[in-house]
Write an enzyme that holds these catalytic residues in place. Structure first.
Site, short mmCIF file in Angstrom:
data_model
loop_
_atom_site.label_atom_id
_atom_site.label_comp_id
_atom_site.label_asym_id
_atom_site.label_seq_id
_atom_site.Cartn_x
_atom_site.Cartn_y
_atom_site.Cartn_z
N LYS A 129 49.32 -11.12 31.50
CA LYS A 129 48.45 -10.25 32.24
C LYS A 129 47.43 -10.93 33.31
CE LYS A 129 50.75 -7.63 29.75
NZ LYS A 129 51.91 -7.17 30.52
N GLU A 183 37.16 -8.27 31.93
CA GLU A 183 36.91 -7.33 32.93
C GLU A 183 35.71 -6.40 32.71
OE1 GLU A 183 40.72 -4.69 33.16
OE2 GLU A 183 41.63 -6.49 33.94
N HIS A 241 47.13 3.91 21.84
CA HIS A 241 47.81 3.11 22.75
C HIS A 241 49.39 3.70 22.61
CE1 HIS A 241 44.28 0.64 23.77
NE2 HIS A 241 44.24 0.27 22.65
N ARG A 247 60.48 -2.43 33.11
CA ARG A 247 61.63 -1.84 32.50
C ARG A 247 61.44 -0.38 32.80
NH1 ARG A 247 57.16 -1.79 28.92
NH2 ARG A 247 56.49 0.49 28.63
C1 MV4 Z 1 41.10 -1.02 30.17
C2 MV4 Z 1 40.16 0.07 29.92
C3 MV4 Z 1 38.89 0.12 30.35
N1 MV4 Z 1 38.44 -0.76 31.15
N2 MV4 Z 1 40.23 -1.94 31.15
C4 MV4 Z 1 44.60 -0.22 27.21
C5 MV4 Z 1 45.91 -0.83 27.04
C6 MV4 Z 1 45.93 -2.07 28.06
N3 MV4 Z 1 47.19 -2.16 28.65
C7 MV4 Z 1 44.85 -1.99 28.92
N4 MV4 Z 1 43.83 -0.77 28.39
C8 MV4 Z 1 42.55 -0.43 28.91
N5 MV4 Z 1 42.15 -1.44 29.70
C9 MV4 Z 1 39.23 -1.92 31.58
N6 MV4 Z 1 38.82 -2.69 32.49
C10 MV4 Z 1 40.82 0.95 28.70
C11 MV4 Z 1 41.83 0.66 28.38
C12 MV4 Z 1 42.49 1.89 27.43
C13 MV4 Z 1 43.65 2.40 27.64
C14 MV4 Z 1 44.38 2.29 29.01
C15 MV4 Z 1 45.46 2.97 29.54
C16 MV4 Z 1 45.94 4.01 28.23
C17 MV4 Z 1 45.28 4.07 27.25
C18 MV4 Z 1 43.95 3.44 27.16
C19 MV4 Z 1 43.38 3.60 25.86
C20 MV4 Z 1 42.19 2.84 25.40
C21 MV4 Z 1 41.87 1.98 26.20
#
Ligand code: MV4
Length: 500
Positions: free
Chosen positions: A116, A200, A235, A292
């Site tokens: 990442k 972040e 998630h 994918r």
């Molecule tokens: C975040 C966020 C809020 N702020 N980044 C969750 C999975 C991972 N791929 C990144 N995720 C998140 N990153 C920042 N800077 C909130 C999430 C997140 C989330 C993102 C996509 C779909 C569902 C989620 C559920 C909780 C938190």
């Protein structure tokens, strides 16, 4: 074109790829574990090879066994599906070394995007908007405090090797930093064998919007619009749709161009997904790239008319994309409900067992991608997803109403499912208005002590009041209804008396 493809997967996605092969007049080869001897993907493929015991660590995840099956079968290419080895650069590399074509991006693109932090750095370089934060790994809490000062609380600590939410920590103030940095590092170390973390700014109530891209090996790359995936639980996506209620033409173009820039920066070939977080101001920020075909790809297929699994195969065979950006039109609306064998009233505990009866819905606008049949088993070994139920409509309202009709028609016995859970989400006023966020389920679906959610309780109360009023209404109570046997009623959509 290939004559034979091995599908290194199981369940509905293996079935999906077998169908693409058949449409292209390509022979398909299934692989199966002992638990999957009688599985639908094995029945539908032209050939099938046993690859070991039920646990995926001894079958679907063993690179050598899959490569051997591919060579023994005489397949020229391997489709990985999603999950298992789909985003494993060692597997893509092992295919190449064995003279097999991996249907997906190159090992180096998988590696770059799987980390990442390197992905984030590549995106910054390519001018793709990212969430404010760090580019270098954060080693200790001192550094973390300095970064938090700069970008402001709340911050989110993420694992470089992470993705899908593992190893994340929200930090609200100085006092929480120390334990969060340590916790994130040790969680990342034990989950990925890599304790690098980065920071972040934490976005409070974002939407998850992702762009489907597709790139050929001749330098052509296009975006196929977005998918709204905010309705998720821990998630795990639950409902996805295309287009997103948030995204207008202008935003789609901006996100699409950013996603294509992201793909080009990574030297990306084949189908891929660029994930963004978006806010109500329509600002969006790069999150990660999934290298994918995704579970939710059919909603994009329904609104674009493009068969993504077929395109993946054509691209891997070296063909040029047969369409350009201007040819792509988003028409209508598609929704996907992931039908799981799980019990929403017991904290979504997987519900395993035989599908004693199983009848899929159909009719206008409905598509069901499943890897099961009546009598098949939902086992403890794999993900308990039964199927993906998809509804298409000329607009969102029609798609929702067709989805509700299809959910009503679905008949599954033997395991508990989340079908009613889907209904409660779809009828929620905020969902109907398209006001979604990644916190939707957590905010609105509160299961109470007795195992009934507030939403279900409201629905039950409404039904009781309606019945009470109906009984007190002359026009209704005076009309004698025709007799129907309980058996007949139990099969009628909306009449649940005969369900187990
Ligand atoms: C975040 C966020 C809020 N702020 N980044 C969750 C999975 C991972 N791929 C990144 N995720 C998140 N990153 C920042 N800077 C909130 C999430 C997140 C989330 C993102 C996509 C779909 C569902 C989620 C559920 C909780 C938190």
């Amino acid at each position: 074109m290939f004559k034979k493809i091995l599908i290194a997967n199981r369940g509905e996605i293996a079935v999906r790829v077998i169908r693409a092969c058949r449409d292209l007049d390509i022979k398909s080869v299934a692989v199966f574990s002992e638990a999957d001897r009688g599985a639908l993907h094995v029945r539908l493929a032209d050939e099938a090879y046993a690859i070991g015991p039920a646990p995926s660590s001894e079958s679907y995840l063993v690179i050598d066994k899959i490569i051997k099956a591919a060579i023994d079968s005489g397949a020229e290419a391997v489709h990985p599906g999603y999950g298992f080895l789909a985003e494993n650069s060692n597997f893509a590399e092992a295919c190449r070394r064995a003279g097999l074509i991996f249907i997906g991006p190159t090992p180096s693109a998988i590696k770059l995007l799987g980390d990442k932090m390197t992905a984030r750095t590549a995106m910054i370089k390519a001018g793709v908007p990212v969430v404010p934060g760090t580019e270098k790994p954060v080693d200790d809490e001192k550094q973390a405090i300095a970064i938090a000062k700069e970008i402001g609380f709340p911050i989110l600590i993420k694992a470089a090797a992470g993705g899908g939410g593992k190893g994340m920590r929200v930090v609200n103030d100085d006092s929480e930093i120390k334990s969060a940095v340590r916790g994130a590092k040790s969680e990342a170390k034990s989950a990925f064998g890599d304790d690098r973390i980065y920071i972040e700014k934490y976005l409070a109530r974002p939407r998850h919007v992702e762009i489907q891209i597709i790139a050929d090996s001749h330098g052509n790359c296009v975006y196929l619009g977005e998918r709204e995936c905010s309705i998720q639980r821990r998630h795990q996506k639950v409902i996805e749709e295309a287009p997103s209620p948030l995204v207008d033409q202008d935003m789609r173009k901006k996100m699409g161009q950013a996603a294509v820039a992201a793909a080009r920066a990574a030297g990306y070939v084949n189908a891929g997904t660029v994930e963004f977080l978006a806010d109500d101001k329509k600002d969006f920020y790069f999150l990660e790239v999934n290298t994918r075909l995704q579970v939710e790809h059919p909603v994009t297929e329904m609104v674009t008319g493009i068969d993504l699994a077929v395109e993946q195969i054509l691209i891997a065979a070296g063909e040029k994309l047969s369409f350009s950006q201007d040819d792509i039109v988003i028409e209508g609306h598609a929704i996907e409900c992931r039908i799981y064998a799980e019990d929403p009233s017991s904290d979504f505990l997987p519900s395993t067992g035989l599908l004693r009866s199983y009848h899929e819905p159909a009719g206008p606008g409905i598509r069901v991608d499943s890897g099961v049949y009546e009598g098949a088993e939902i086992s403890v070994y794999y993900d308990p997803m039964i199927s993906k139920l998809l509804a298409y409509g000329k607009n969102r309202k029609q798609a929702v109403s067709r989805m509700l009709r299809a959910l009503d028609e679905y008949r599954i016995s033997g395991v508990t499912t989340n079908i009613d859970f889907h209904k409660t989400i779809l009828v929620h006023p905020e969902f109907a208005a398209g006001r979604l966020s990644t916190h939707f389920i957590k905010e609105y679906y509160q299961v109470k002590e007795d195992g009934i959610s507030a939403l279900e309780e409201a629905a039950a109360l409404t039904a009781v009041i309606a019945e009470h009023e109906a009984r007190n209404t002359l026009s209704l109570s005076s009309v004698k209804k025709p007799e129907a046997s309980p058996w007949k009623l139990s099969w009628r959509p909306g009449c649940e008396s005969g369900r187990e």
